[in-house]
Design an enzyme around this catalytic site. Structure first.
Site, mmCIF file in Angstrom:
data_model
loop_
_atom_site.group_PDB
_atom_site.id
_atom_site.type_symbol
_atom_site.label_atom_id
_atom_site.label_comp_id
_atom_site.label_asym_id
_atom_site.label_seq_id
_atom_site.Cartn_x
_atom_site.Cartn_y
_atom_site.Cartn_z
ATOM 1 N N GLN B 112 37.576 49.479 48.396
ATOM 2 C CA GLN B 112 37.558 49.098 46.984
ATOM 3 C C GLN B 112 37.132 50.289 46.129
ATOM 4 O OE1 GLN B 112 34.974 45.739 46.172
ATOM 5 N NE2 GLN B 112 34.578 46.489 44.140
ATOM 6 N N SER B 115 33.480 51.145 41.461
ATOM 7 C CA SER B 115 32.310 51.784 40.847
ATOM 8 C C SER B 115 32.519 53.282 40.680
ATOM 9 C CB SER B 115 31.073 51.580 41.721
ATOM 10 O OG SER B 115 30.711 50.236 41.778
ATOM 11 N N SER B 147 32.588 51.484 50.640
ATOM 12 C CA SER B 147 32.501 51.300 52.090
ATOM 13 C C SER B 147 33.893 51.411 52.685
ATOM 14 C CB SER B 147 31.897 49.954 52.486
ATOM 15 O OG SER B 147 31.591 49.192 51.382
ATOM 16 N N GLU B 230 33.678 38.939 45.777
ATOM 17 C CA GLU B 230 32.653 39.796 46.379
ATOM 18 C C GLU B 230 31.305 39.081 46.380
ATOM 19 O OE1 GLU B 230 31.726 43.452 44.316
ATOM 20 O OE2 GLU B 230 30.827 44.295 46.138
ATOM 21 N N GLU B 363 19.419 42.574 37.684
ATOM 22 C CA GLU B 363 19.258 42.478 36.227
ATOM 23 C C GLU B 363 20.509 41.877 35.590
ATOM 24 O OE1 GLU B 363 18.533 45.210 38.052
ATOM 25 O OE2 GLU B 363 16.351 45.022 37.947
#
Lengths: 352, 393
Positions: B112, B115, B147, B230, B363
């Site tokens: 994936q 990010s 990963s 996910e 958060e």
């Protein structure tokens, strides 16, 4: 009256140590070499211990030391904590030195003070002031043993100085790579320094001083973690604003600041009580350890979390602080052990 | 409607035609896929039979009892859990036929590419650029926390295709060939000493327009399918009592009386209760789902899991005392699987620090609970109507 402030001389000492560490041992540079036997830097140790005289702060001038006190050594440890510097200061210049002085062994203390030799007390790093060394052939978890010249070994008939070359020292893999651990076998030879009774009291005194001044190292760890987290969250933008502008994060950092303020008072109190030989020293040390070990871990955990992904990388030094803080929580007595000591000292007994 | 009886009949037929004892593993898995028994809730022709998802266990159990090989779901988790549902939801017929079978069989591993160093919690701010040149997109940028990138054949990728639009609207979703010469994968070492993840550098990577998933500019919407899956994958596993982190520390407590103290005893019991209650909440959530009454509790599962893992492993290191000062092995390795609970207490303590960061920080998840579950107003935002190129970074 307990002096909880820093003197001008202590401020100067702090500035000198901080400047040395910034030049020679910045944490960002440590991550790349910390696996090399704890990144021991002999030249840095020489500069700190001998040239600057930091190794001799606890040792009287007539023995070759600086004739200062635990207050000044605490300031050095705050700075070493801020930089997670891998030097044997706590082990050699505080615990071993204090043990030798309490046992009346001035000559070796003087050699340590001059930075000519490194000595470590052969007890596990986890041993607190109440530790009663049992005579076992091998002692595990001895901090900084691999860089020691002399091992202080407790045997049934007293305290011995054993040349490191005459001992078997097998490195162990530590959680905190900046404070190497080893298994030490030193069951023969050496020079007897003190009888059994003197040795017991001296070791207790050495571990008490170590636990008390460890609080200052923990304060330094927490301070760096808070400062670095504040700096990062001011600069890091997500959602078109600095992440530090989010109230939930601000409050967590403000809370940490409160804890650091308290930790400073507790650590100074312990250092001053040790320096003045106050009868309250055991109480002050127990309070400082219970409080500061918790604050250092909390600050380091928040540092990793509030850095987000970068805080989970090996490349960023935050993990060195997390590992130091977590190990310091166990070092020189757990919070539970210090609470038990405190319960006796302030007459708050456990339920029957 | 395909019911359990029908599924068992088809399973027996599959086993009769392709006896596991004499059929190669990949051949068996391909035959299972073609029989519609791979993921029974998928459409016919794509490994399924349009059956209820809850009947998958009937097939899995029967095949396991017959000694049939499975597709090693741990190795291909990202493909199964994230790429596949997204391709199923948004892919063209051609894309579904091309990608789903080798994905499920495990011939092609997926990763994936979401990010970025500058886009974590604010994923929609991502800066990897995809520029169209005829029938091809040319991609440049850097991805992180990937990963399986070093073993992956394909990646799901989101990239910015229009920097002049607000951030959520200028993103497009692609299927990226990891063997493209412009893809460079570097291990990303983490605080445990190993490199479970990678950094992926994309330099003039060429992606045919046929490998775009969904419409141009619809990438954020498409990515929601991936991300929702996910979080289910991270928080949703069923565990027995004392499964997970509380298990090792409870065993240590029982086996090592010399380590016990009053201080730690009370803290252990508090955490044991928290872990048991979290387990019951997860079980209740599953019962709600089976009963067709999905509740909002799922939003809290990953939060609870992260907090508990960290608190329990922290306590475990303390409990071990002198041994807690040691660490198993700092050697830099590239493990094939994520491992939260394995190895020693120090590893568990360090690895669990990532649980509140990966797959949505705690958060951000708390904000989701506050806003979507409790209905509290969101914070004032100044980034929704600004062109991506004008955002502060």
């Amino acid at each position: 009256m307990t002096d909880l402030l820093y003197s001008e001389a202590e401020g100067d000492l702090r500035a000198a140590v901080r400047s040395l560490l910034a030049d020679r041992a910045a944490p960002a540079g440590l991550t790349g070499r910390v696996e090399d036997t704890g990144a021991h830097d002999a030249a840095l140790w020489q500069a700190l211990a001998a040239d600057m005289g930091a190794a001799g702060l606890l040792v009287p001038e007539k023995l070759g030391g600086q004739g200062a006190s635990h207050r000044e050594a605490a300031v050095v440890l705050e700075e070493l904590g801020r930089a997670v510097t891998p030097v044997p200061y706590l082990t050699s210049s505080v615990v071993a030195t204090e043990t030798l002085l309490a046992a009346g062994v001035g000559e070796l203390a003087g050699e340590l003070a001059g930075g000519r030799k490194v000595a470590v007390l052969a007890v596990p790093l986890s041993a607190g002031p109440g530790h009663d060394p049992t005579a076992t052939a091998t002692v595990t978890g001895v901090a900084d043993a691999a860089r020691a010249d002399v091992l202080l070994v407790v045997r049934p008939d007293g305290l011995y100085a054993v040349d490191a070359a005459d001992a078997t020292i097998v490195p162990q893999t530590p959680l905190d790579l900046t404070r190497p651990l080893a298994a030490v076998t030193a069951d023969g030879g050496g020079t007897r320094l003190a009888d059994a009774g003197t040795a017991r009291a001296a070791v207790r005194r050495g571990l008490l001083a170590g636990a008390g001044l460890l609080a200052s190292e923990q304060l330094g760890v927490a301070e760096w973690c808070l400062e670095e987290t504040v700096r990062h969250t001011r600069e890091r933008h997500q959602f078109n604003r600095p992440v530090g502008s989010f109230q939930s994060l601000k409050h967590r950092m403000a809370q940490l600041w409160l804890e650091v303020v308290n930790a400073r008072a507790a650590a100074r109190n312990a250092a001053d009580a040790l320096a003045t030989g106050s009868p309250e020293a055991p109480l002050a040390v127990a309070v400082a350890q219970v409080y500061c070990s918790r604050v250092a871990v909390h600050a380091a955990e928040e540092c990793v979390q509030l850095h987000g992904g970068i805080g989970m990388t090996w490349e960023h030094p935050a993990h060195l602080y997390l590992k130091r803080a977590k190990s310091d929580q166990i070092a020189l007595g757990s919070a539970g052990q210090h609470k038990r000591a405190l319960a006796d000292l302030v007459d708050l007994p456990a339920p029957a | 409607m395909t019911d359990a009886t029908e599924l068992l009949r088809r399973t027996r037929d599959l086993l009769a035609a392709h006896p596991p004892a004499t059929t190669g593993r990949t051949d068996f898995l391909k035959a299972r896929f073609d029989a519609g028994l791979a993921w029974v809730h998928y459409p016919e022709g794509l490994g399924g039979l349009d059956a209820p998802r809850s009947l998958q266990g009937v097939v899995d159990t029967a095949l396991a009892e017959a000694g049939a090989p499975d597709n090693d779901p741990r190795r291909i988790g990202i493909g199964l859990g994230m790429a596949a549902p997204t391709i199923l939801a948004y892919g063209t017929e051609e894309q579904k036929r091309r990608f789903l079978r080798p994905l499920w069989v495990g011939e092609e591993v997926w990763c994936q590419l979401f990010s970025e160093p500058g886009a974590g919690s604010d994923l929609a701010a991502l800066g990897t650029r995809a520029v169209r040149e005829g029938d091809t997109w040319v991609v440049n940028g850097q991805k992180v926390w990937t990963s399986s990138a070093h073993v992956a054949r394909w990646a799901i990728l989101i990239a910015r295709t229009d920097p002049d639009l607000p951030k959520h609207r200028g993103i497009t979703y692609f299927l990226c060939d990891m063997t493209d010469p412009g893809v460079e994968v570097r291990p990303l070492r983490q605080i445990t000493g190993e490199a479970e993840f990678n950094e992926v550098f994309l330099t003039d990577v060429r992606i045919p327009d046929a490998h775009r998933l969904g419409e141009v500019g619809d990438g954020w919407k498409v990515a929601q399918t991936t991300l929702n899956n996910e979080r289910v994958a991270i928080g949703g596993a069923r565990i027995p009592r004392e499964g997970g982190m509380i298990g090792p520390v409870s065993r240590t407590w029982r086996e090592r009386p010399e380590l016990r103290s009053h201080d730690l005893h009370q803290r252990l019991l508090d955490l044991w209760v928290d872990a048991e209650v979290a387990r019951l909440t997860g079980e209740r959530l599953r019962q709600q789902l089976v009963a067709g009454q999905p509740g909002p509790e799922g939003s809290g599962m990953k939060l609870a899991f992260a907090r508990l893992n960290q608190a329990i492993s922290g306590l475990e290191v303390e409990l071990l005392g002198e041994e807690g000062l040691l660490y198993g092995d700092w050697t830099m390795r590239r493990p094939e699987h994520v491992d939260f609970t394995g190895r020693d207490a120090g590893y568990r303590y360090l690895r669990s620090k990532g649980n509140s960061i990966e797959g949505g920080t705690s958060e951000v998840l708390l904000n989701i609970v506050a806003e979507r579950v409790l209905g509290l107003p969101s914070e004032p935002r100044n980034d929704k109507d600004v062109a991506w190129k004008d955002l502060a970074r």
